[in-house]
Design an enzyme around this catalytic site. Structure first.
Site, PDB file in Angstrom:
ATOM      1  N   SER A 253       0.888  -1.147   0.075  1.00 51.80           N
ATOM      2  CA  SER A 253       0.052   0.092  -0.012  1.00 51.80           C
ATOM      3  C   SER A 253       0.963   1.072  -0.025  1.00 51.80           C
ATOM      4  O   SER A 253       1.976   1.231   0.443  1.00 51.80           O
ATOM      5  CB  SER A 253      -0.918   0.136   1.141  1.00 51.80           C
ATOM      6  N   ASP A 254       0.467   2.332  -0.598  1.00 50.26           N
ATOM      7  CA  ASP A 254       0.752   3.618  -0.323  1.00 50.26           C
ATOM      8  C   ASP A 254       0.865   3.835   1.028  1.00 50.26           C
ATOM      9  O   ASP A 254      -0.019   3.361   1.803  1.00 50.26           O
ATOM     10  CB  ASP A 254       0.662   4.787  -1.141  1.00 50.26           C
ATOM     11  N   TRP A 255       1.600   4.922   1.722  1.00 51.67           N
ATOM     12  CA  TRP A 255       1.719   4.831   3.202  1.00 51.67           C
ATOM     13  C   TRP A 255       0.352   5.421   3.829  1.00 51.67           C
ATOM     14  O   TRP A 255      -0.007   6.516   3.554  1.00 51.67           O
ATOM     15  CB  TRP A 255       2.748   5.633   3.466  1.00 51.67           C
ATOM     16  N   GLY A 256      -0.482   4.584   4.320  1.00 49.35           N
ATOM     17  CA  GLY A 256      -1.986   5.155   4.946  1.00 49.35           C
ATOM     18  C   GLY A 256      -3.011   5.009   3.884  1.00 49.35           C
ATOM     19  O   GLY A 256      -4.216   5.588   3.856  1.00 49.35           O
TER      20      GLY A 256
END
Ligand SMILES: *[C@@H]1O[C@H](CO)[C@@H](O)[C@H](O)[C@H]1NC(C)=O
Ligand SMILES: *[C@@H]1O[C@H](CO)[C@@H](O)[C@H](O)[C@H]1NC(C)=O
Ligand SMILES: *[C@@H]1O[C@H](CO)[C@@H](O)[C@H](O)[C@H]1NC(C)=O
Ligand SMILES: *[C@@H]1O[C@H](CO)[C@@H](O)[C@H](O)[C@H]1NC(C)=O
Ligand SMILES: *[C@@H]1O[C@H](CO)[C@@H](O)[C@H](O)[C@H]1NC(C)=O
Ligand SMILES: *[C@@H]1O[C@H](CO)[C@@H](O)[C@H](O)[C@H]1NC(C)=O
Length: 739
Positions: A253-256
């Protein structure tokens, strides 16, 4: 003879580096499967879930938990696509849009390999790039990290970057899946894209990185077709796009960027969540025992958690990261290089510095050159325009804040614009520990040969005063953009640019200088197109678009200005007079997360302008040289289902230089394609008077369209026009193919 030499060179290079360590995917999967079979659930969860943004033991921007008893280290993920961020003693390379402007696979590959060497040297396992985000709108905040609006150029740059990074055993991460094309509202807008547009424009570059063997893909913050990218089965699920394209690695995932439940994400294809905990914008769907409980109560099958970890570990084995890979030796939480975990390893090498400088010069696009010479012939000495003859120039003005050193300790995301702009802001910014600004490089190069008067602000009166009557005036201007991040404004811009104007009244500064100096040379440092309404001014004898050139910005521009490097960059986008010419918009204002409908379909940039008969000021693929090139002898030869397109390029001028011939294809009308699309390019380096034959291959997919009913590329039938030229509007040779 110049026949695909860069391919030959590159493949030799890749083979030699990989043979030592790499394994086949089958071997890697066998090892990963065996290792996973020995793991406890908690060990598996430690790999599927990042150790947390808030974890004080975190060394990298993302890490996993080691399983020491099985020899699995904490896997270290580090930003970003232009050089190591938050780390000292690293090289600040030119950003993605610059390497696209080189139209050189050789330099794309070399830059990727240099990234790999620096990541490896620091013990970082995963290079968080390349960014493949298409520049759907020229103001898009992060477009400079990627390779522009054209899918073919983006695909080639992505392919070469991955080949280079992974050739030295470092993992690359293709991002951001998908249609992540603006910063405003990015944590939840939906990009609604029809299937053909998705395949041919936005997804095509991902296919090229998968063909290069990319080991991970990052799912984006935004939703696609209404569903969060990180649990969108159509993208990342067992029957989604990535699997259909033969992707062997894992989805992180992208961060968050994760939402909803653990099961929703795991079952729809998300293999790893980073950074692992909840951060202001979202995330944390796997942490706090969520994934553990979901596995224990059966809502995530055992087979799926095993598959997740196998997918994550297989690339580690495939690239040989289990064999003599340096342990992580820096601490991204101490970006000043302090602390006991920062072992102060220096991965800057003379080769990398030279490469950063070469790419910066090679990506400088010469847009205008009104050159006068002593004899009136090309081989005479320059009296006005470029290349500047050092010996003839006695008085120089250097004007603009963009010529001076910025604050290199701005903040960890480089969210300032107080000097020369060499890279945008956000997680894609590199750490500006070393930077040679234009003023220093010009001063040192010219030495006692000339007097320099400088005005290193954008004060209009001061700038004009400095420039008045000088033999030459260099005006440095810029425009910047970056990542939305924590909603920071930089000079009033929140990620995406507000408009296409130069910052700090740069356009007025150029006009004021040109009014008083008849040899005004403008250098533009920008993250994309800017309005250049002044470009035809008769006193402006040179314009160089230098993009975001990285730490060697000063020396690289001196090389170009004074002719040590003959400019050979080509615009990876068009420069038009207003945003209307691009046919798309950034959605700034919305009541809640907007729906962004990609109704322009395949028509971005030159494709849109061709369709609407809009002539931009400077078109896609355009860039001048100090020499001239002639094109001749186009021939097209069929070979199986491919066509070899051959032609000759000759250097007809007085300087050695490189041309970047481009191949555009015009499909049969019934195919419903734009009027022409880029399908090939090459770098041809020639001495004066020399010529060479270029052969570009059109394979079956290059002549196909995405057929929605059959869900595959189908070659169109009818007559294709093959257009070979020096830019998208400067077509020199034509032929046709009927199939
Ligand atoms: C996205 O939505 C569009 C419009 O409804 C549809 O044509 C397309 O197939 C969808 N794409 C995917 C991959 O689901
Ligand atoms: C399984 O556990 C998850 C995570 O705690 C929870 O959200 C879900 O409701 C549970 N499902 C069942 C069927 O108990
Ligand atoms: C950078 O590298 C040099 C050795 O070349 C070393 O002396 C210095 O401590 C390093 N600095 C940091 C912050 O890593
Ligand atoms: C440019 O200006 C200089 C000094 O201001 C003058 O000597 C020269 O003749 C001018 N050249 C042209 C071509 O106007
Ligand atoms: C060009 O520069 C000269 C000074 O060298 C100035 O006199 C002239 O007005 C300028 N031309 C324009 C169009 O501004
Ligand atoms: C986008 O398309 C959807 C579905 O056709 C429509 O409901 C929505 O109003 C459109 N949004 C915009 C901003 O045009």
């Amino acid at each position: 003879m110049h026949l695909h030499w860069s391919f030959v060179w590159a493949s030799l290079l890749a083979a030699s580096a990989l043979e030592a360590q790499a394994r086949t995917w089958d071997e890697a999967y066998a090892l990963a499967t065996d290792t996973v079979s020995q793991m406890t659930l908690d060990e598996k969860l430690g790999i599927a879930i990042g150790t947390g943004q808030l974890n004080s033991n975190r060394r990298c921007v993302g890490d996993t938990t080691a399983v020491a008893r099985l020899g699995i280290p904490s896997i270290c993920f580090q930003d970003g696509p232009a050089g190591l961020r938050l780390v000292k003693n690293v090289t600040g390379f030119p950003a993605g849009l610059n390497v696209a402007a080189t139209f050189s696979r050789r330099l794309m590959r070399a830059r990727g390999k240099a990234f790999g060497e620096e990541w490896r040297g620091k013990g970082a396992h995963v290079f968080l790039g390349p960014s493949l985000d298409i520049m759907r709108n020229p103001k898009a905040g992060r477009a400079w990290e990627a390779f522009g609006p054209d899918p073919y150029l983006t695909g080639e740059a992505g392919y070469e970057t991955v080949m280079g990074v992974q050739s030295v055993g470092v993992q690359a991460c293709a991002k951001h899946l998908i249609a992540n094309n603006q910063e405003h509202w990015r944590y939840g807008y939906t990009s609604n894209v029809d299937d053909r547009t998705l395949q041919e424009l936005y997804y095509y570059p991902f296919i090229r990185t998968i063909e290069a063997g990319v080991t991970s893909v990052m799912c984006a913050y935004n939703r696609f077709n209404g569903t969060s990218s990180c649990h969108n089965a159509n993208l990342i699920g067992p029957n989604g796009l990535l699997q259909k394209s033969g992707f062997k690695g894992y989805v992180v995932s992208d961060w968050g960027a994760t939402h909803d439940s653990a099961a929703e994400n795991a079952n729809n294809g998300l293999d790893m969540e980073q950074p692992g905990d909840y951060i202001v914008i979202g995330g944390g769907v796997y942490s706090s025992n969520n994934l553990k409980n979901a596995v224990n109560n059966g809502s995530v099958p055992q087979a799926r958690i095993n598959e997740m970890i196998t997918r994550i570990l297989a690339p580690w084995y495939q690239l040989g990261q289990d064999k003599d890979y340096p342990p992580t030796n820096f601490d991204a939480q101490k970006r000043d290089g302090s602390g006991s975990k920062n072992l102060r390893v220096n991965v800057r090498t003379n080769e990398h510095t030279a490469l950063a400088r070469e790419i910066a010069s090679a990506s400088a696009v010469l847009l205008k050159n009104s050159r006068s010479t002593t004899t009136g012939s090309p081989s005479g000495i320059t009296t006005r325009g470029l290349p500047v003859a050092k010996d003839r120039i006695k008085t120089i003005a250097v004007v603009g804040q963009d010529a001076k050193l910025p604050n290199l300790n701005c903040n960890e995301l480089n969210e300032c614009n107080d000097g020369t702009m060499s890279v945008g802001w956000g997680s894609g910014s590199n750490s500006l520990e070393f930077l040679i600004p234009p003023i220093d490089a010009i001063t040192s190069f010219t030495g006692s040969s000339a007097t320099i008067t400088s005005s290193l602000s954008n004060d209009l009166d001061e700038g004009a005063k400095a420039a008045k009557g000088k033999d030459v005036a260099y005006v440095f201007v810029n425009a910047m953009s970056g990542e939305l991040g924590s909603y920071t404004f930089v000079v009033g811009n929140q990620g995406d640019r507000n408009d296409l104007n130069l910052w700090w009244k740069g356009g007025s500064l150029v006009e004021r200088v040109a009014a008083v100096c008849n040899n005004t040379i403008v250098i533009v440092h920008s993250v994309g197109p800017v309005v250049m309404s002044w470009s035809a001014h008769p006193n402006i004898t040179g314009i160089i678009y230098a993009g975001t050139p990285g730490e060697q910005t000063g020396p690289s521009i001196v090389d170009v200005i004074y002719g040590n490097y003959n400019p050979a960059g080509k615009l990876p986008f068009s420069i038009a007079d207003s945003e209307d010419a691009y046919g798309t918009e950034i959605v700034y204002n919305s009541l809640g997360f907007p729906e962004i409908n990609y109704t322009e379909k395949l028509l971005l940039d030159y494709r849109y302008m061709d369709n609407k008969n809009i002539k931009p000021r400077f078109e896609f693929g355009f860039g001048l040289s100090y020499t001239t090139f002639a094109y001749s002898g186009l021939s097209v030869q069929q070979s199986g289902s491919s066509y070899a397109v051959s032609f000759t390029v000759a250097n007809t001028g007085a300087f050695a230089g490189a041309e970047k011939p481009q191949l555009y294809l015009a499909y049969p009308a019934a195919a419903g394609e734009p009027k022409k699309v880029l399908r090939g390019f090459e770098e041809v380096i020639l001495q004066p008077g020399a010529s060479s034959t270029v052969t570009l291959t059109l394979n079956e997919r290059d002549m196909s369209v995405w057929d929605v009913p059959s869900q595959k590329y189908v070659r169109s039938s009818g007559t294709f026009n093959v257009l070979v030229g020096a830019s998208s509007l400067d077509i020199r040779l034509q032929s046709s193919i009927t199939v």
